[in-house]
Enzyme design. Structure first.
Site, PDB file in Angstrom:
ATOM      1  N   HIS A 162       0.849  -1.184   0.000  1.00  0.00           N
ATOM      2  CA  HIS A 162       0.000   0.000   0.000  1.00  0.00           C
ATOM      3  C   HIS A 162       0.888   1.239   0.000  1.00  0.00           C
ATOM      4  O   HIS A 162       1.827   1.345   0.799  1.00  0.00           O
ATOM      5  CB  HIS A 162      -0.914   0.015   1.227  1.00  0.00           C
ATOM      6  CG  HIS A 162      -1.997  -1.011   1.159  1.00  0.00           C
ATOM      7  ND1 HIS A 162      -2.162  -1.849   0.094  1.00  0.00           N
ATOM      8  CD2 HIS A 162      -2.982  -1.320   2.026  1.00  0.00           C
ATOM      9  CE1 HIS A 162      -3.203  -2.632   0.307  1.00  0.00           C
ATOM     10  NE2 HIS A 162      -3.717  -2.340   1.488  1.00  0.00           N
ATOM     11  N   LYS A 554     -13.562   4.969   7.343  1.00  0.00           N
ATOM     12  CA  LYS A 554     -14.053   5.930   6.351  1.00  0.00           C
ATOM     13  C   LYS A 554     -15.580   5.836   6.185  1.00  0.00           C
ATOM     14  O   LYS A 554     -16.239   6.794   5.809  1.00  0.00           O
ATOM     15  CB  LYS A 554     -13.364   5.674   5.007  1.00  0.00           C
ATOM     16  CG  LYS A 554     -13.704   6.675   3.912  1.00  0.00           C
ATOM     17  CD  LYS A 554     -12.730   6.558   2.751  1.00  0.00           C
ATOM     18  CE  LYS A 554     -12.920   5.271   1.992  1.00  0.00           C
ATOM     19  NZ  LYS A 554     -14.167   5.253   1.193  1.00  0.00           N
TER      20      LYS A 554
END
Length: 888
Positions: A162, A554
């Site tokens: 990532h 999120k």
């Protein structure tokens, strides 16, 4: 504009600031020496006046931070705005270099302390080592049960690609060389030739750091990412992990360690998504996955060959005093038959030294395994059997110290890494599987995408045949929403390979709030599927389940996500216990706090009962890989801490405390969940939030950074947060000095509970809340309201800006009230020092970033200013990431 301060005043202001940070003398000396070297390089190599401009901005931001002076802050802003774009670029690079040097000095101080503790074991922290955890377990569950739990201990970090490491690999390499030189400077005689030489070479290396372009010219390929992660193994982990085992065995057994069989198992397993994670990354293909496995195997086989040779060369025990066993003689005879020439060379170098001969023969056979020549090992179990034969022979001849010294070290390495080094995991989105099966069931010509999906299973089968089942086999299904999503993996494997499918451990990944709530029902259904029943029967009824921290945060905000993750773990663990399933929960934690980051050991001790049970697996990514595993002493300390917490998490006292607190504060959790989620939705579901977010943060520009091979978003726009990946969501708020992803909603949640005495009790007694608030305190300490206001002002939504600022103020007030003192992190002085030492310098880069962002937001399309301002912005992004020490 305030008159420029004199040099004397500058020295006074800077000296007062440093003195007030509580920096240890040795570290202050390192920072000053490295800073002076950078200053010399700037004067020698920078453009005319650069050093003076850097010092002007540095002094102004220190005054603004230390004195909380609006006038000084405005003056710093004026200085940053007054630079030409070219000068602003140079200043940004100078501050970024400075952060790299400060980070190095701080790491060096940590290593210095760890080495000092290692020399005085009685001074070791008494709460977070395996030795002390094991002692507590023995008191609580008895010797036999404690020994069983130690044997079953497992720590399984999984490295991901990532894109959160903002530094170039060339910059990291330069910093590592500086670290070695700083150590040489420390150990050299004061004022002597060696110290002078180290100082001169450090100056040369700082010059290299300054002249190295801080930004990558292009995105790394997946293969580049594989090789970057391999550097951590080559430089640290391959040799460090066995030393962790040895240090723990030393602590547990004292003088008996190394003289008899160790009690510490090879409890570390390293996983990797690098080259295997194709969720949203079209550049990771089946051929890349094959290449990733090949690269990793080559690295570990080279490492094993060198390690066996090194131990073998030192095993100069003559046959008369240390006679070989029949098994060792048979090993040598077999090698002579296989390679008479190599055997002759070894025998000539090892006259009457049978154990030395055999170990060098094993090294030769490992070399053949790497090259694929005749006489190669077919699997690591064969090498382990040979090493154990040598070990048993040494024991039989009385050479216990050699048997359980160097040879045990080799056994630990093979047990940990096999011939594959990392257990490569595949990850793919459930929707991709559904689309591929729809094509296959429809009977039409297959698309390239579906053919690629099928080829992945062939790649896994090839890897297992070549390197063994441990090399690959875990298949993570992103956005698992039904049991069918997991069954689809086995259906696709059969489409690809018929009945000759590889060994597959299909791992559900529950990411959103809704999916976390549905997880127990999905798992109860899937374990009745034939493929799952068969695999669980073969592994002692083991099952692995992954939980996503990033998207859940999120989705509903950090507070509700943390509570939902705890509840999901609690329900899954209870279900597994009742079903007799050996559960491993795989925590998809990011590096930043908004993605589940923070200290791993405290998070482990806050988990629900039976959710750990001696096994802890988590993702490690980007900057956290190098921060935790890039330096041997720090890597050893980190692994020891996490392993200790993993052992302790299932102790009766910890489980009782955790479950009791969860029951006692259930009403507090309910109020916090509901109110924090409502507050978060009021912000992110407001009309126009997504484009406003992209305006007031450098979100779009972050996507231009060549951080990783993976695209920054799933869709093409930021009209919807659903298409935005969690990394840029966190990264953008971090760059804007708001860090909203890590704390928003907590202030409202605590205010809604309202009872300060009750909340202080909860902070003291409820590990989940304590961990959450401590992490938020760290996140808030890295915010800066003055700078945040200027970012928020870039948008035309005063209502949203005020919503953010009001919640920031409320959250800070409550966190300080619960943690005590008059400011953030007063209960964690070392962490407070680290943050405040950097903050004024981060402010300088933020001011440069703001001026670039304002220009980009106001520039007319095609005006020609975009490229220059964008480069300045990206330089400042890299610097702020280095200063705050986390990105996404």
């Amino acid at each position: 504009m305030t008159p420029e301060p004199t040099n004397t005043e500058a020295i006074r202001v800077i000296g007062r600031f440093e003195a007030g940070r509580g920096i240890p003398d040795e570290m202050r000396g390192d920072v000053r020496m490295l800073g002076a070297l950078l200053g010399q390089v700037l004067r020698e190599c920078g453009s005319a006046g650069l050093y003076d401009d850097v010092e002007r901005l540095r002094l102004a931001t220190i005054q603004a931070y230390d004195e909380e002076s609006t006038e000084a802050f405005d003056r710093a802003t004026e200085i940053a705005d007054s630079f030409s774009v070219e000068r602003a670029d140079e200043v940004a690079r100078a501050f970024t270099c400075y952060f790299h040097l400060v980070n190095l000095a701080e790491e060096h101080q940590r290593v210095r302390i760890l080495r000092e503790r290692a020399g005085h074991p009685g001074r070791e922290d008494a709460v977070d080592t395996v030795a002390t955890a094991y002692a507590q377990l023995r008191r609580e569950v008895g010797d036999e049960e404690a020994a069983r739990r130690l044997r079953d201990l497992r720590f399984h970090p999984v490295f991901t690609a990532h894109p959160t490491e903002a530094r170039r690999r060339a910059v990291s390499a330069s910093i590592r060389r500086l670290s070695e030189l700083l150590t040489q400077h420390d150990t050299a005689s004061e004022g002597g030739a060696e110290q002078h030489r180290a100082h001169r070479r450090m100056l040369e290396e700082v010059d290299t750091l300054w002249r190295t372009a801080p930004l990558r010219a292009q995105k790394p390929s997946p293969t580049d990412e594989v090789r970057t992660v391999m550097s951590v193994f080559d430089e640290t982990l391959f040799t460090t992990v066995p030393h962790v085992y040895r240090r723990i065995d030393d602590a547990l057994r004292g003088d008996d360690s190394g003289a008899s069989a160790p009690v510490v198992p090879a409890f570390v397993r390293i996983g990797s998504w690098v080259g295997g994670d194709r969720d949203g990354n079209p550049f990771v293909t089946a051929s890349i996955t094959r290449e990733a496995a090949s690269i990793a195997s080559d690295h570990v086989l080279r490492g094993l060959e060198r390690a066996i040779e090194r131990i073998g060369r030192g095993l100069t025990l003559d046959a008369e005093g240390t006679p070989p066993s029949a098994a060792v003689v048979a090993l040598w005879d077999s090698f002579v038959e296989t390679d008479e020439s190599a055997a002759g060379e070894i025998a000539a170098r090892s006259p009457e030294e049978p154990h030395r001969r055999v170990l060098l023969a094993l090294a030769s056979r490992v070399a053949r395994t790497r090259s694929g020549a005749d006489g190669a090992y077919t699997d690591p179990e064969q090498l382990l059997a040979d090493l154990r034969a040598v070990q048993e022979s040494l024991v039989a001849s009385g050479a216990n110290r050699h048997a359980f010294g160097g040879v045990q070290h080799l056994i630990w390495q093979v047990e940990t890494y096999g011939f594959h080094l990392t257990e490569l995991e595949v990850r793919q989105h459930s929707q991709v599987h559904r689309e591929a099966l729809a094509e296959l069931d429809g009977g039409a010509e297959l698309s390239e995408k579906t053919r690629e999906v099928l080829d992945v299973f062939r790649a896994v089968a090839d890897i297992q045949r070549t390197y063994g089942p441990r090399a690959a086999g875990r298949y993570v299904v992103s956005f698992t929403q039904s049991a069918e999503d997991l069954a689809n993996v086995h259906r696709l494997a059969r489409h690809a390979l018929g009945d000759d499918v590889p060994v597959l451990d299909v791992v559900p990944l529950f990411e959103t709030f809704t999916d976390l709530q549905a997880a127990p029902g999905i798992l109860a259904e899937v374990v009745d599927f034939p493929e799952f029943r068969s695999r669980m029967a073969a592994t002692g009824n083991r099952l692995e389940v992954m939980l996503g921290y990033s998207d859940s945060s999120k989705d509903v905000g950090p507070v509700a996500a943390n509570l939902a993750l705890y509840e999901a773990q609690e329900k899954i663990a209870l279900w597994a216990k009742d079903a007799g399933i050996a559960l491993t929960l795989f925590h998809g934690r990011g590096g930043a706090l908004g993605r589940g980051g923070g200290p791993a050991n405290s998070a482990i001790l806050a988990q629900p009962p039976h959710s750990v049970d001696g096994r802890f697996k988590l993702t490690e990514q980007g900057e956290t890989i190098f921060a935790r595993y890039g330096e041997p002493a720090i890597a050893m300390r980190h692994i020891d801490q996490v392993a200790a917490a993993t052992l302790l998490a299932s102790s009766p006292s910890v489980e009782e405390r955790t479950s009791g607190a969860a029951a006692r504060f259930a009403d507090v959790a309910r109020v916090m969940d509901e109110t924090s989620r409502a507050k978060f939705f009021a912000l992110v579901k407001a009309d126009g939030f997504a484009p406003w977010f992209a305006t007031v943060t450098p979100l779009e520009e972050i996507g231009l950074l060549a951080l990783g091979s993976r695209p920054a978003r799933r869709g093409l726009s930021v009209e919807s947060l659903e298409d935005l990946r969690a990394i840029p969501w966190v990264f953008a708020w971090t760059q804007a000095r708001i860090n909203l992803a890590g704390w928003f909603g907590l202030g409202t949640a605590l205010e809604s509970v309202g009872d300060e005495a009750l909340l202080k009790d909860a902070y003291r007694d409820w590990p989940l809340l304590r961990t959450m608030i401590d992490n938020v305190a760290m996140s808030l300490a890295k915010t800066d309201e003055r700078i945040a206001r200027r970012y928020l002002a870039l948008g035309d939504r005063d209502d949203l800006a005020q919503l953010v600022l009001d919640e920031l103020t409320l959250t800070k007030e409550w966190v300080i009230r619960l943690t005590g003192g008059n400011g953030l992190l007063e209960n964690k002085p070392i962490l407070q020092r680290a943050v405040t030492l950097r903050s004024p310098y981060v402010d300088a880069l933020s001011l440069l970033q703001l001026r670039a962002l304002r220009e980009l937001r106001s520039a007319a399309p095609g005006s020609g200013a975009d490229d220059e301002q964008r480069r300045l912005l990206l330089l400042s992004v890299s610097g702020v990431a280095a200063g705050l020490q986390n990105t996404g």
